[in-house]
Design a protein around this motif. Structure first.
Motif, mmCIF file in Angstrom:
data_model
loop_
_atom_site.group_PDB
_atom_site.id
_atom_site.type_symbol
_atom_site.label_atom_id
_atom_site.label_comp_id
_atom_site.label_asym_id
_atom_site.label_seq_id
_atom_site.Cartn_x
_atom_site.Cartn_y
_atom_site.Cartn_z
ATOM 1 N N SER A 71 0.819 -1.219 0.000
ATOM 2 C CA SER A 71 0.000 0.000 0.000
ATOM 3 C C SER A 71 0.852 1.267 0.000
ATOM 4 O O SER A 71 0.384 2.343 -0.383
ATOM 5 N N HIS A 72 2.109 1.156 0.418
ATOM 6 C CA HIS A 72 3.019 2.307 0.356
ATOM 7 C C HIS A 72 3.189 2.786 -1.090
ATOM 8 O O HIS A 72 3.469 3.963 -1.336
ATOM 9 N N TRP A 73 2.998 1.870 -2.044
ATOM 10 C CA TRP A 73 3.225 2.174 -3.454
ATOM 11 C C TRP A 73 1.935 2.451 -4.218
ATOM 12 O O TRP A 73 1.977 2.674 -5.436
ATOM 13 N N THR A 74 0.810 2.479 -3.530
ATOM 14 C CA THR A 74 -0.467 2.715 -4.204
ATOM 15 C C THR A 74 -0.471 4.069 -4.902
ATOM 16 O O THR A 74 -0.179 5.099 -4.299
ATOM 17 N N GLY A 75 -0.795 4.043 -6.198
ATOM 18 C CA GLY A 75 -0.905 5.273 -6.962
ATOM 19 C C GLY A 75 0.414 5.877 -7.400
ATOM 20 O O GLY A 75 0.432 6.945 -8.029
ATOM 21 N N ARG A 76 1.545 5.224 -7.136
ATOM 22 C CA ARG A 76 2.858 5.777 -7.472
ATOM 23 C C ARG A 76 3.358 5.333 -8.850
ATOM 24 O O ARG A 76 4.443 5.729 -9.280
ATOM 25 N N GLY A 77 2.571 4.470 -9.523
ATOM 26 C CA GLY A 77 2.944 4.057 -10.868
ATOM 27 C C GLY A 77 4.104 3.099 -10.954
ATOM 28 O O GLY A 77 4.689 2.920 -12.025
ATOM 29 N N GLN A 78 4.464 2.446 -9.853
ATOM 30 C CA GLN A 78 5.626 1.554 -9.823
ATOM 31 C C GLN A 78 5.174 0.151 -9.391
ATOM 32 O O GLN A 78 5.350 -0.252 -8.245
ATOM 33 N N LYS A 79 4.616 -0.585 -10.343
ATOM 34 C CA LYS A 79 4.010 -1.880 -10.016
ATOM 35 C C LYS A 79 5.038 -2.895 -9.527
ATOM 36 O O LYS A 79 4.737 -3.717 -8.650
ATOM 37 N N ASN A 80 6.250 -2.863 -10.064
ATOM 38 C CA ASN A 80 7.268 -3.826 -9.636
ATOM 39 C C ASN A 80 7.702 -3.587 -8.197
ATOM 40 O O ASN A 80 7.958 -4.535 -7.441
ATOM 41 N N ASP A 81 7.798 -2.327 -7.811
ATOM 42 C CA ASP A 81 8.137 -2.008 -6.416
ATOM 43 C C ASP A 81 7.019 -2.445 -5.480
ATOM 44 O O ASP A 81 7.276 -2.958 -4.382
ATOM 45 N N ALA A 82 5.777 -2.240 -5.907
ATOM 46 C CA ALA A 82 4.638 -2.653 -5.094
ATOM 47 C C ALA A 82 4.625 -4.170 -4.914
ATOM 48 O O ALA A 82 4.428 -4.683 -3.806
ATOM 49 N N ASP A 83 4.854 -4.895 -6.008
ATOM 50 C CA ASP A 83 4.857 -6.353 -5.951
ATOM 51 C C ASP A 83 6.024 -6.856 -5.106
ATOM 52 O O ASP A 83 5.865 -7.770 -4.284
ATOM 53 N N GLY A 84 7.201 -6.239 -5.272
ATOM 54 C CA GLY A 84 8.359 -6.651 -4.497
ATOM 55 C C GLY A 84 8.159 -6.456 -3.008
ATOM 56 O O GLY A 84 8.549 -7.302 -2.194
ATOM 57 N N ALA A 85 7.532 -5.352 -2.629
ATOM 58 C CA ALA A 85 7.257 -5.090 -1.213
ATOM 59 C C ALA A 85 6.292 -6.125 -0.655
ATOM 60 O O ALA A 85 6.463 -6.610 0.476
ATOM 61 N N ALA A 86 5.279 -6.490 -1.443
ATOM 62 C CA ALA A 86 4.302 -7.483 -0.993
ATOM 63 C C ALA A 86 4.953 -8.852 -0.815
ATOM 64 O O ALA A 86 4.713 -9.550 0.177
ATOM 65 N N VAL A 87 5.790 -9.229 -1.770
ATOM 66 C CA VAL A 87 6.481 -10.522 -1.706
ATOM 67 C C VAL A 87 7.367 -10.603 -0.473
ATOM 68 O O VAL A 87 7.338 -11.587 0.281
ATOM 69 N N GLU A 88 8.152 -9.568 -0.249
ATOM 70 C CA GLU A 88 9.072 -9.562 0.884
ATOM 71 C C GLU A 88 8.321 -9.664 2.209
ATOM 72 O O GLU A 88 8.680 -10.455 3.092
ATOM 73 N N ALA A 89 7.269 -8.878 2.350
ATOM 74 C CA ALA A 89 6.508 -8.880 3.603
ATOM 75 C C ALA A 89 5.802 -10.214 3.825
ATOM 76 O O ALA A 89 5.762 -10.738 4.944
ATOM 77 N N MET A 90 5.260 -10.778 2.747
ATOM 78 C CA MET A 90 4.555 -12.055 2.874
ATOM 79 C C MET A 90 5.510 -13.167 3.274
ATOM 80 O O MET A 90 5.195 -14.008 4.117
ATOM 81 N N ARG A 91 6.684 -13.158 2.708
ATOM 82 C CA ARG A 91 7.656 -14.198 3.018
ATOM 83 C C ARG A 91 8.090 -14.129 4.487
ATOM 84 O O ARG A 91 8.209 -15.160 5.161
ATOM 85 N N VAL A 92 8.328 -12.917 4.979
ATOM 86 C CA VAL A 92 8.699 -12.751 6.385
ATOM 87 C C VAL A 92 7.568 -13.195 7.294
ATOM 88 O O VAL A 92 7.773 -13.881 8.303
ATOM 89 N N ALA A 93 6.329 -12.840 6.935
ATOM 90 C CA ALA A 93 5.173 -13.204 7.763
ATOM 91 C C ALA A 93 4.985 -14.710 7.817
ATOM 92 O O ALA A 93 4.551 -15.255 8.844
ATOM 93 N N PHE A 94 5.288 -15.411 6.736
ATOM 94 C CA PHE A 94 5.152 -16.869 6.724
ATOM 95 C C PHE A 94 6.063 -17.528 7.754
ATOM 96 O O PHE A 94 5.780 -18.644 8.213
ATOM 97 N N ASP A 95 7.154 -16.866 8.120
ATOM 98 C CA ASP A 95 8.079 -17.447 9.096
ATOM 99 C C ASP A 95 7.453 -17.622 10.473
ATOM 100 O O ASP A 95 8.015 -18.301 11.330
#
Length: 332
Positions: A33-57
């Motif tokens: 959500s930090h990247w919402t509306g910023r036009g940077q879809k790869n950064d948004a996806d990367g942030a989601a992936v990183e956070a999800m992976r940490v949360a799975f731990d």
């Protein structure tokens, strides 16, 4: 505890496990959500992936990603075959850390984060190809829809079963050139069409919600997203049929390798896509017809999530209030 009870690992902990999944999708949604509306879809996806992976731990499973961000050499995190979790019963995991990266980048409706969980071997191992899909909700006669039937026939059968006029039925599909005939035939039958730019997991779920303004989802989209949608449809006791679509022999060969002994062109029923006891969680990133988006403030945020379990058929809408003073990773 009896020996019989300890031999059923998914029965003992699955209620808590469902709520643990919400924390995983919340983490991904807050980060993206930090990247919402910023036009940077790869950064948004990367942030989601990183956070999800940490949360799975923190989740008490021995998880294997079977629907993820791609192969190991294509995706640095949450790739197919990756092991996640803090240890526990063996589970297969289907994820889309940010379904609708373009939607998030452009602050458009229906961006969500998604996780589904099942016992080993119960998700279709879907290659990254297109999948033809048709989905309707619960409370309908068995086998009401047929992927191979004309769309007009499916619409008329659905209208009759719902006690509606065909003109009251709304079909949702991705706004793509390949759906021109589907759209034309739907309107020719007298039904309405709602087109979306992305996000067919949310659209498929919406077709199963009594409160939604969508009655049926149809058309082709990503096969991994189809498995995620099937997990949700299982939890909501809806109906779904699908078929993998191949652009070349290499894609077909890939599907055969991933599902040995199975005919790759077969029509897939709901239980072919997601079997057994399934858990599902999704958190809204941008507001859509399924979930509210994240409301961010300077020091806190509010999330809205949907968590479901196929065994009980229970749907829970969860509102979370998050303090960035303690969740520093989500306040980047």
């Amino acid at each position: 505890m009896s020996a019989e009870a300890t031999s059923r690992p998914f029965v003992v902990s699955d209620r808590n496990l469902a709520l643990e999944l919400v924390r995983v999708t919340e983490a991904a949604a807050l980060a993206s959500s930090h990247w919402t509306g910023r036009g940077q879809k790869n950064d948004a996806d990367g942030a989601a992936v990183e956070a999800m992976r940490v949360a799975f731990d923190t989740v008490a499973i021995d998880g294997t990603v079977v629907i993820g961000e791609g192969e190991m050499d294509e995706a640095p995190m949450l790739y197919i075959g990756e092991k996640v979790g803090a240890g526990g019963p063996p589970m297969d995991i289907a994820v889309d850390p940010l379904e609708g990266t373009n939607l998030c980048a452009k602050d458009m409706p229906n961006a969500i984060t998604v996780v589904a969980l099942a016992e080993h071997g119960n998700f279709l191992h879907a290659p990254d190809v297109y999948m033809d899909k048709i989905i309707v909700g619960a409370g309908l006669p068995d086998d009401l829809i047929d992927l191979d039937a004309p769309v007009g026939e499916n619409l008329r059968n659905l209208a009759k079963a719902r006690g509606k006029d065909v003109g009251e039925i709304v079909l949702c599909a991705l706004d793509r050139e390949r759906h021109a005939e589907l759209i034309a035939k739907t309107r020719e039958a007298g039904a309405r069409v709602r087109l979306i730019s992305d996000g067919d997991v949310a659209a498929g779920i919406a077709a199963c919600l009594e409160t939604a303004t969508v009655d049926i989802y149809a058309g082709s989209g990503g096969a991994p997203e189809g498995v995620l949608a099937a997990a949700a449809v299982r939890c909501m006791h809806g109906q779904m049929q699908a078929r993998l679509l191949f652009e070349d022999k290499a894609q077909r060969a890939r599907a055969i390798k991933m599902n040995p002994g199975k005919e790759p062109d077969r029509k897939l029923g709901l239980h072919d896509l997601a079997a057994g006891d399934v858990l599902f969680s999704a958190t809204g990133v941008t507001t859509g017809f399924l979930l509210q988006g994240i409301k961010r403030r300077t020091h806190h945020a509010i999330t809205h999530s949907l968590v479901m379990r196929s065994k009980s058929g229970t749907l829970r809408f969860v509102e979370g209030h998050h303090n960035f003073n303690t969740k520093t990773w989500s306040a980047r």
